[in-house]
Design an enzyme around this catalytic site. Structure first.
Site, PDB file in Angstrom:
ATOM      1  N   ASP A   1     -11.340  40.899 -48.955  1.00 58.49           N
ATOM      2  CA  ASP A   1     -12.068  41.828 -48.081  1.00 58.49           C
ATOM      3  C   ASP A   1     -13.276  42.424 -49.143  1.00 58.49           C
ATOM      4  O   ASP A   1     -13.060  43.105 -50.100  1.00 58.49           O
ATOM      5  CB  ASP A   1     -11.030  43.087 -48.143  1.00 58.49           C
TER       6      ASP A   1
ATOM      7  N   TYR B   1     -20.469  47.145 -51.174  1.00 54.58           N
ATOM      8  CA  TYR B   1     -19.797  46.724 -52.738  1.00 54.58           C
ATOM      9  C   TYR B   1     -20.850  46.244 -53.433  1.00 54.58           C
ATOM     10  O   TYR B   1     -20.609  45.950 -54.642  1.00 54.58           O
ATOM     11  CB  TYR B   1     -18.374  46.140 -52.367  1.00 54.58           C
TER      12      TYR B   1
ATOM     13  N   LYS C   1     -18.535  44.193 -44.220  1.00 56.65           N
ATOM     14  CA  LYS C   1     -18.605  45.176 -43.294  1.00 56.65           C
ATOM     15  C   LYS C   1     -20.059  45.611 -43.190  1.00 56.65           C
ATOM     16  O   LYS C   1     -20.907  45.670 -44.198  1.00 56.65           O
ATOM     17  CB  LYS C   1     -17.925  46.609 -43.774  1.00 56.65           C
TER      18      LYS C   1
ATOM     19  N   HIS D   1     -18.375  49.839 -41.044  1.00 53.91           N
ATOM     20  CA  HIS D   1     -17.639  50.279 -42.158  1.00 53.91           C
ATOM     21  C   HIS D   1     -17.050  51.795 -41.963  1.00 53.91           C
ATOM     22  O   HIS D   1     -16.072  52.335 -42.229  1.00 53.91           O
ATOM     23  CB  HIS D   1     -18.574  50.209 -43.484  1.00 53.91           C
TER      24      HIS D   1
ATOM     25  N   LYS E   1      -6.757  45.812 -54.581  1.00 50.09           N
ATOM     26  CA  LYS E   1      -7.716  45.456 -55.648  1.00 50.09           C
ATOM     27  C   LYS E   1      -7.120  45.541 -57.145  1.00 50.09           C
ATOM     28  O   LYS E   1      -6.433  46.344 -57.496  1.00 50.09           O
ATOM     29  CB  LYS E   1      -9.006  46.353 -55.531  1.00 50.09           C
ATOM     30  N   SER E   2      -7.724  44.403 -57.548  1.00 50.80           N
ATOM     31  CA  SER E   2      -7.127  44.608 -59.301  1.00 50.80           C
ATOM     32  C   SER E   2      -8.161  43.527 -59.989  1.00 50.80           C
ATOM     33  O   SER E   2      -8.467  42.364 -59.491  1.00 50.80           O
ATOM     34  CB  SER E   2      -5.944  44.277 -59.578  1.00 50.80           C
TER      35      SER E   2
ATOM     36  N   ARG F   1      -1.720  41.689 -62.874  1.00 52.29           N
ATOM     37  CA  ARG F   1      -1.316  42.644 -61.640  1.00 52.29           C
ATOM     38  C   ARG F   1      -1.736  41.665 -60.375  1.00 52.29           C
ATOM     39  O   ARG F   1      -1.121  41.953 -59.352  1.00 52.29           O
ATOM     40  CB  ARG F   1      -2.147  43.554 -61.763  1.00 52.29           C
TER      41      ARG F   1
ATOM     42  N   ASN G   1       0.624  41.617 -57.486  1.00 49.60           N
ATOM     43  CA  ASN G   1       0.915  41.985 -56.049  1.00 49.60           C
ATOM     44  C   ASN G   1       0.947  41.004 -54.895  1.00 49.60           C
ATOM     45  O   ASN G   1       1.090  41.533 -53.787  1.00 49.60           O
ATOM     46  CB  ASN G   1      -0.705  42.615 -56.112  1.00 49.60           C
TER      47      ASN G   1
HETATM   48  N1  NDP Z   1     -13.039  50.318 -45.308  1.00 50.19           N
HETATM   49  C1  NDP Z   1     -13.172  51.243 -46.446  1.00 50.19           C
HETATM   50  O1  NDP Z   1     -13.685  52.409 -46.347  1.00 50.19           O
HETATM   51  C2  NDP Z   1     -12.351  51.205 -47.693  1.00 50.19           C
HETATM   52  C3  NDP Z   1     -11.852  49.900 -47.993  1.00 50.19           C
HETATM   53  N2  NDP Z   1     -11.260  49.485 -49.322  1.00 50.19           N
HETATM   54  C4  NDP Z   1     -10.811  48.057 -49.527  1.00 50.19           C
HETATM   55  O2  NDP Z   1      -9.492  47.995 -49.982  1.00 50.19           O
HETATM   56  C5  NDP Z   1      -9.124  47.613 -51.180  1.00 50.19           C
HETATM   57  C6  NDP Z   1      -8.167  48.082 -51.535  1.00 50.19           C
HETATM   58  O3  NDP Z   1      -8.336  49.575 -52.240  1.00 50.19           O
HETATM   59  P1  NDP Z   1      -8.728  50.313 -53.623  1.00 50.19           P
HETATM   60  O4  NDP Z   1      -9.444  51.361 -53.223  1.00 50.19           O
HETATM   61  O5  NDP Z   1      -9.488  49.154 -54.302  1.00 50.19           O
HETATM   62  O6  NDP Z   1      -7.536  50.617 -54.280  1.00 50.19           O
HETATM   63  P2  NDP Z   1      -6.080  50.060 -54.512  1.00 50.19           P
HETATM   64  O7  NDP Z   1      -5.071  51.063 -53.885  1.00 50.19           O
HETATM   65  O8  NDP Z   1      -5.871  48.639 -54.208  1.00 50.19           O
HETATM   66  O9  NDP Z   1      -5.849  50.400 -56.190  1.00 50.19           O
HETATM   67  C7  NDP Z   1      -6.657  49.695 -56.995  1.00 50.19           C
HETATM   68  C8  NDP Z   1      -6.465  50.273 -58.416  1.00 50.19           C
HETATM   69  O10 NDP Z   1      -4.996  49.928 -58.718  1.00 50.19           O
HETATM   70  C9  NDP Z   1      -4.931  49.420 -60.092  1.00 50.19           C
HETATM   71  N3  NDP Z   1      -3.720  48.359 -59.596  1.00 50.19           N
HETATM   72  C10 NDP Z   1      -3.841  47.337 -58.851  1.00 50.19           C
HETATM   73  N4  NDP Z   1      -2.676  46.740 -58.781  1.00 50.19           N
HETATM   74  C11 NDP Z   1      -2.109  47.249 -59.767  1.00 50.19           C
HETATM   75  C12 NDP Z   1      -0.501  47.043 -60.339  1.00 50.19           C
HETATM   76  N5  NDP Z   1       0.114  45.968 -59.790  1.00 50.19           N
HETATM   77  N6  NDP Z   1       0.038  47.855 -61.181  1.00 50.19           N
HETATM   78  C13 NDP Z   1      -0.858  48.998 -61.572  1.00 50.19           C
HETATM   79  N7  NDP Z   1      -2.232  49.268 -61.362  1.00 50.19           N
HETATM   80  C14 NDP Z   1      -2.797  48.387 -60.246  1.00 50.19           C
HETATM   81  C15 NDP Z   1      -6.320  48.821 -59.915  1.00 50.19           C
HETATM   82  O11 NDP Z   1      -6.396  48.593 -61.418  1.00 50.19           O
HETATM   83  P3  NDP Z   1      -7.179  47.087 -62.309  1.00 50.19           P
HETATM   84  O12 NDP Z   1      -8.164  46.636 -61.442  1.00 50.19           O
HETATM   85  O13 NDP Z   1      -7.707  47.902 -63.530  1.00 50.19           O
HETATM   86  O14 NDP Z   1      -6.007  46.158 -62.563  1.00 50.19           O
HETATM   87  C16 NDP Z   1      -7.089  49.669 -59.451  1.00 50.19           C
HETATM   88  O15 NDP Z   1      -7.499  50.830 -60.376  1.00 50.19           O
HETATM   89  C17 NDP Z   1     -10.661  47.732 -51.650  1.00 50.19           C
HETATM   90  O16 NDP Z   1     -10.956  46.776 -52.876  1.00 50.19           O
HETATM   91  C18 NDP Z   1     -11.438  47.435 -50.590  1.00 50.19           C
HETATM   92  O17 NDP Z   1     -11.507  45.921 -50.191  1.00 50.19           O
HETATM   93  C19 NDP Z   1     -11.294  50.601 -50.265  1.00 50.19           C
HETATM   94  C20 NDP Z   1     -11.693  51.746 -50.012  1.00 50.19           C
HETATM   95  C21 NDP Z   1     -12.373  52.154 -48.703  1.00 50.19           C
HETATM   96  O1  LIG Z   2     -14.485  51.275 -50.469  1.00 52.00           O
HETATM   97  C1  LIG Z   2     -15.120  51.388 -49.257  1.00 52.00           C
HETATM   98  O2  LIG Z   2     -15.064  50.424 -48.518  1.00 52.00           O
HETATM   99  C2  LIG Z   2     -15.676  52.722 -49.297  1.00 52.00           C
HETATM  100  O3  LIG Z   2     -16.251  53.015 -48.186  1.00 52.00           O
HETATM  101  C3  LIG Z   2     -15.630  53.698 -50.375  1.00 52.00           C
HETATM  102  O4  LIG Z   2     -16.573  53.550 -51.336  1.00 52.00           O
HETATM  103  C4  LIG Z   2     -16.117  55.211 -49.832  1.00 52.00           C
HETATM  104  O5  LIG Z   2     -17.417  54.964 -49.111  1.00 52.00           O
HETATM  105  C5  LIG Z   2     -15.917  56.013 -51.017  1.00 52.00           C
HETATM  106  O6  LIG Z   2     -15.031  55.941 -51.701  1.00 52.00           O
HETATM  107  C6  LIG Z   2     -17.014  57.106 -51.170  1.00 52.00           C
HETATM  108  O7  LIG Z   2     -16.717  57.978 -52.379  1.00 52.00           O
END
Ligand code: NDP
Ligand SMILES: O=C(O)C(=O)[C@@H](O)[C@H](O)C(=O)CO
Length: 280
Positions: free
Chosen positions: A48, A53, A78, A111, A233-234, A239, A243
């Site tokens: 994703d 990004y 997106k 998006h 995401k990680s 992790r 996951n």
């Molecule tokens: N459409 C939208 O508007 C949005 C879409 N998204 C999508 O959703 C995806 C996931 O959401 P995201 O906001 O990244 O957040 P997540 O809920 O996936 O959390 C990511 C965070 O959690 C940590 N983490 C991941 N796995 C573990 C684990 N097993 N144990 C402890 N910590 C962990 C990561 O650290 P580290 O990397 O250091 O391991 C990172 O800091 C995004 O990458 C994106 O693709 C996200 C936000 C908005």
């Molecule tokens: O991660 C995404 O897909 C988002 O849309 C986010 O970046 C969002 O725009 C946001 O967190 C802004 O602070």
């Protein structure tokens, strides 16, 4: 359940999507190829990303260099918030496809609805044309509230395949998920572990202890049993593996209810009714 394979969900146009994917928000371009390759090595087959990004190019490089057939990997991107105008959308879509360099996208999302900026129904009609033209195998939306979806369904042709929204134990979004389901729209859950905010929760820790799993695995498993599509995401290899390792155990109804009861309608990210941010 010993197999631990990632299930697929059939979208409303019969395209199949792996229920677990890998999210690349906040992964720097320089780190993205390696992270995606690590995820593919661990068995993920769904990535994703988004034009916002800034790492579509590196996602595409990883897909091409993975040694896997393109058809084995499901890639979502997106449409950026600065490209809602239909003509701008056409250019932005061409740029995303060029950056990815892997042919048509599997899923392409608006998006954010950007309710104060333009008319998202015009944007959606442009998305319908990208779908008809074969630039993507499916189209969907992200961050759409029920009112936004009602307008789309009333005024446009193609029912979105997915609605990607913020969902985690502190924001369970029951009403919106049920609305999506009632219209044949799959719910994708972003920030599925609330970017780490849920990991210290005492109730989740208790369930993790009961199941012998980590809190992250318990929460991801909760999403899967609710029917959500998730992509944590990680950039930490251990992790990434952890996951992915959530298909060989099950939460009981009682454990699911205990997690449901943590809902506080608390967002980690922006409110879609108010978020109208346009990148430069
Ligand atoms: N459409 C939208 O508007 C949005 C879409 N998204 C999508 O959703 C995806 C996931 O959401 P995201 O906001 O990244 O957040 P997540 O809920 O996936 O959390 C990511 C965070 O959690 C940590 N983490 C991941 N796995 C573990 C684990 N097993 N144990 C402890 N910590 C962990 C990561 O650290 P580290 O990397 O250091 O391991 C990172 O800091 C995004 O990458 C994106 O693709 C996200 C936000 C908005
Ligand atoms: O991660 C995404 O897909 C988002 O849309 C986010 O970046 C969002 O725009 C946001 O967190 C802004 O602070």
């Amino acid at each position: 359940m010993a197999e631990n394979t990632i299930p697929e969900i059939t979208l409303n146009n019969d395209v199949r999507i792996p229920q677990l994917g890998f999210g690349v928000f906040q992964i720097a371009p320089a780190d993205t190829k390696e992270a995606v390759l690590t995820a593919l090595e661990a068995g993920y087959r769904h990535i994703d990303t988004a034009q916002m990004y800034g790492n579509e190019r590196e996602v595409g490089e990883a897909v091409r260099e993975s040694g896997l057939d393109r058809a084995e990997i499901f890639v979502t991107s997106k449409l950026n918030n600065n490209a809602h105008d239909p003509e701008a959308a056409r250019d932005a879509t061409a740029r995303s496809i060029d950056a990815l360099g892997i042919g048509p996208m599997d899923l392409y999302l608006v998006h954010w609805p950007m309710p104060a900026v333009g008319d998202f129904t015009d944007t959606w009609r442009a998305m319908e044309r990208f779908y008809e033209d074969g630039q993507t195998r499916a189209i969907g939306v992200s961050n759409f509230q029920i009112g936004h979806l009602e307008r789309l369904l009333a005024e446009t042709e193609v029912v979105p395949a997915v609605n990607q929204i913020e969902v985690h134990p502190y924001l369970s979004q029951t009403e919106l998920r049920e609305y999506n389901a009632s219209k044949g729209i799959e719910t994708e859950a972003w920030s599925p572990i609330a970017q780490g905010d849920v990991l210290d929760d005492p109730e989740l820790k208790a369930i993790a202890a009961q199941t012998g799993r980590t809190v992250a695995q318990v929460v991801l498993r909760w999403h899967v049993q609710l029917g959500n599509i998730v992509f944590p995401k990680s950039t930490t290899p251990s992790r990434i593996v952890e996951n992915r390792d959530i298909f060989d155990f099950e939460l009981t109804d009682e454990q699911m209810s205990r997690i449901d009861s943590l809902n506080a309608d608390r967002r980690r990210g922006p409110n879609p009714d108010e978020f109208n941010w346009i990148p430069e």
